[in-house]
Write a protein that holds these residues in place. Structure first.
Motif, mmCIF file in Angstrom:
data_model
loop_
_atom_site.group_PDB
_atom_site.id
_atom_site.type_symbol
_atom_site.label_atom_id
_atom_site.label_comp_id
_atom_site.label_asym_id
_atom_site.label_seq_id
_atom_site.Cartn_x
_atom_site.Cartn_y
_atom_site.Cartn_z
ATOM 1 N N THR A 13 9.951 142.190 59.255
ATOM 2 C CA THR A 13 10.576 142.790 58.074
ATOM 3 C C THR A 13 10.561 144.304 58.174
ATOM 4 O O THR A 13 11.532 144.983 57.813
ATOM 5 C CB THR A 13 9.839 142.335 56.798
ATOM 6 N N SER A 14 9.481 144.858 58.693
ATOM 7 C CA SER A 14 9.386 146.314 58.870
ATOM 8 C C SER A 14 10.438 146.819 59.840
ATOM 9 O O SER A 14 10.929 147.951 59.715
ATOM 10 C CB SER A 14 7.986 146.693 59.362
ATOM 11 N N THR A 15 10.803 145.993 60.818
ATOM 12 C CA THR A 15 11.858 146.367 61.773
ATOM 13 C C THR A 15 13.162 146.614 61.033
ATOM 14 O O THR A 15 13.870 147.608 61.299
ATOM 15 C CB THR A 15 12.070 145.244 62.807
ATOM 16 N N ILE A 16 13.490 145.726 60.118
ATOM 17 C CA ILE A 16 14.738 145.855 59.361
ATOM 18 C C ILE A 16 14.710 147.121 58.512
ATOM 19 O O ILE A 16 15.704 147.861 58.446
ATOM 20 C CB ILE A 16 14.951 144.618 58.466
ATOM 21 N N ILE A 17 13.581 147.387 57.870
ATOM 22 C CA ILE A 17 13.453 148.579 57.029
ATOM 23 C C ILE A 17 13.583 149.836 57.871
ATOM 24 O O ILE A 17 14.266 150.799 57.480
ATOM 25 C CB ILE A 17 12.110 148.570 56.268
ATOM 26 N N ARG A 18 12.963 149.844 59.049
ATOM 27 C CA ARG A 18 13.061 151.025 59.928
ATOM 28 C C ARG A 18 14.493 151.272 60.368
ATOM 29 O O ARG A 18 14.923 152.426 60.518
ATOM 30 C CB ARG A 18 12.153 150.843 61.149
ATOM 31 N N ARG A 19 15.247 150.212 60.584
ATOM 32 C CA ARG A 19 16.649 150.376 60.983
ATOM 33 C C ARG A 19 17.444 151.084 59.890
ATOM 34 O O ARG A 19 18.281 151.947 60.176
ATOM 35 C CB ARG A 19 17.279 149.004 61.267
ATOM 36 N N ILE A 20 17.186 150.705 58.647
ATOM 37 C CA ILE A 20 17.877 151.340 57.520
ATOM 38 C C ILE A 20 17.592 152.835 57.507
ATOM 39 O O ILE A 20 18.496 153.674 57.391
ATOM 40 C CB ILE A 20 17.419 150.717 56.193
ATOM 41 N N VAL A 21 16.327 153.189 57.630
ATOM 42 C CA VAL A 21 15.928 154.599 57.558
ATOM 43 C C VAL A 21 16.466 155.380 58.749
ATOM 44 O O VAL A 21 16.975 156.491 58.603
ATOM 45 C CB VAL A 21 14.391 154.716 57.472
ATOM 46 N N SER A 22 16.361 154.783 59.948
ATOM 47 C CA SER A 22 16.801 155.502 61.153
ATOM 48 C C SER A 22 18.308 155.705 61.190
ATOM 49 O O SER A 22 18.802 156.624 61.845
ATOM 50 C CB SER A 22 16.352 154.745 62.406
ATOM 51 N N ASN A 23 19.049 154.875 60.473
ATOM 52 C CA ASN A 23 20.512 154.996 60.455
ATOM 53 C C ASN A 23 21.014 155.883 59.328
ATOM 54 O O ASN A 23 22.208 156.000 59.123
ATOM 55 C CB ASN A 23 21.161 153.615 60.293
ATOM 56 N N HIS A 24 20.103 156.543 58.594
ATOM 57 C CA HIS A 24 20.548 157.241 57.375
ATOM 58 C C HIS A 24 21.566 158.339 57.665
ATOM 59 O O HIS A 24 22.458 158.587 56.870
ATOM 60 C CB HIS A 24 19.352 157.798 56.600
#
Length: 402
Positions: free
Chosen positions: A373-384
């Protein structure tokens, strides 16, 4: 002559009886022949098509697919390519290969088409009808307007091959991203500008309230209202057989993703019946922080129930697997993946799997995908930055896609 006459008359009667009897048998056989069912061609199954991005797939997507499948005998699903999503909506959070895993695992899906176009062109529609034998194209009752202002399903409607389903209220990918951002904000308040900007890109002006009254911490309030009817709609309705080998796996299954699907697939292959324990919101918060889970217990349960590898779920499973629980559910084997956010359980004083380990019925499975789940959250942040660059353009488009 009298005797001879009587004999001749008797012979005539016998002959007449034979003729009449023969005729009756013939007519009967003829009628029987026509009464037999004709060797008609087997009726072709009705095939329906539904497409979408299916990015950060959730129970709303699954419910749409369930409704679409009910309109036919076979459901074919088109998954839009990464390139087309990027052009029309911005870069996807989950790449095509993961979205394909997710869609293929939904139990109402019979066939999946990768790299489907974002808009159904006349050529692609003809391909659906001729090559895939599609009878109807399905979409939700929310409008799907392309950037040029046209209806994405105008062609299907024009030829009378379009059917509509009801959109699932209370959840959307936009809503889920808003919940994630609150989670991130709690952990990293120093970068609030970027997070606020990212939230605006996804919220489209809608405010995201949190359970603590809007301070920015805590889990976002879900608008999902669970009903017994919805749970029944998602359930298999069948229990294990008397001699079934029952496999048990538990977890939060928050933001249900391809990593979850693949470990469930492996677990299901070890037995005849897969029982999945879904931890309560309180249990997840106690072990992973107050900002978790992002999806509430019933939302997470529906996502798991929609997966073809899960036979049954325990809604609100205990953190520790007890002897009583193993006996009650007749569990043969307890499994856990190597990739998880709580894999330090063996170092803890209260190992949740201590009992099955002592009984020799615990197995650690090698997780096929390194996703949490943290992987998905990190993707959101890294793509900002990517979202910020396209944000103004996207805000001018009023289109909706799954």
């Amino acid at each position: 002559m009298g005797a001879e006459g009587e004999n001749a008359q008797h012979s005539s009667r016998i002959m007449a009886s034979w003729v009449i009897g023969g005729l009756l048998i013939g007519v009967s056989l003829l009628g029987f022949r026509f009464a037999l069912p004709k060797n008609k061609k087997k009726k072709r199954p009705i095939r329906v098509y539904m497409d979408g991005c299916f990015d950060m797939m959730h129970y709303g997507h699954c419910n749409a697919l369930r409704q679409a499948r009910a309109l036919g005998d076979q459901l074919v699903v088109g998954v839009v390519s990464d390139a087309e999503i990027t052009v029309n909506k911005g870069p996807p959070v989950t790449p095509l290969n993961e979205r394909m895993i997710m869609v293929s695992a939904v139990k109402w899906v019979d066939e999946v088409i990768p790299d489907a176009p974002y808009a159904i062109t006349e050529d692609f529609m003809r391909k659906l009808f001729d090559e895939y034998n599609i009878d109807y194209i399905i979409h939700g009752d929310d409008p799907c307007i392309l950037p040029d202002g046209t209806d994405a399903y105008a062609l299907a409607k024009k030829v009378g091959r379009y059917k509509q389903i009801k959109r699932t209220e209370g959840v959307s990918s936009t809503d889920i991203v808003g919940r994630m951002l609150l989670c991130v904000r709690e952990r990293s308040t120093g970068d609030s500008h970027n997070h606020s900007s990212l939230q605006r890109q996804f919220s489209h002006g809608h405010s995201h309230k949190s359970e603590d009254g809007g301070s920015g911490s805590g889990t976002r309030i879900s608008h999902f209202l669970p009903t017994s009817r919805r749970i029944v709609q998602f359930s298999n309705g069948k229990g294990p057989g008397p001699d079934a080998r029952i496999i048990y796996i538990d977890g939060a299954f928050d933001l249900f993703h391809a990593g979850h699907v693949e470990i469930l697939r492996l677990a299901r292959g070890l037995g005849d019946f897969l029982l999945v324990g879904i931890h309560t919101d309180q249990t997840v918060s106690a072990n992973r922080g107050a900002h978790r889970p992002i999806m509430n217990l019933h939302e997470r349960s529906l996502s798991v129930l929609a997966c073809r590898y899960a036979d049954e779920v325990i809604i609100g499973a205990p953190w520790e697997v007890s002897k009583d629980m193993i006996t009650t559910f007749n569990i043969s084997l307890v499994v856990h993946g190597t990739v998880a956010e709580d894999n330090d359980f063996q170092k803890e004083k209260r190992n949740p799997y201590a009992v099955p380990i002592s009984m020799g019925i615990f197995k650690l499975l090698e997780s096929p995908l390194d996703i949490t789940t943290s992987t998905i959250i990190r993707r959101i942040v890294s793509n900002h930055e990517a979202y910020q660059n396209i944000g103004d353009e996207l805000d001018t488009r009023s289109f909706m896609r799954l």
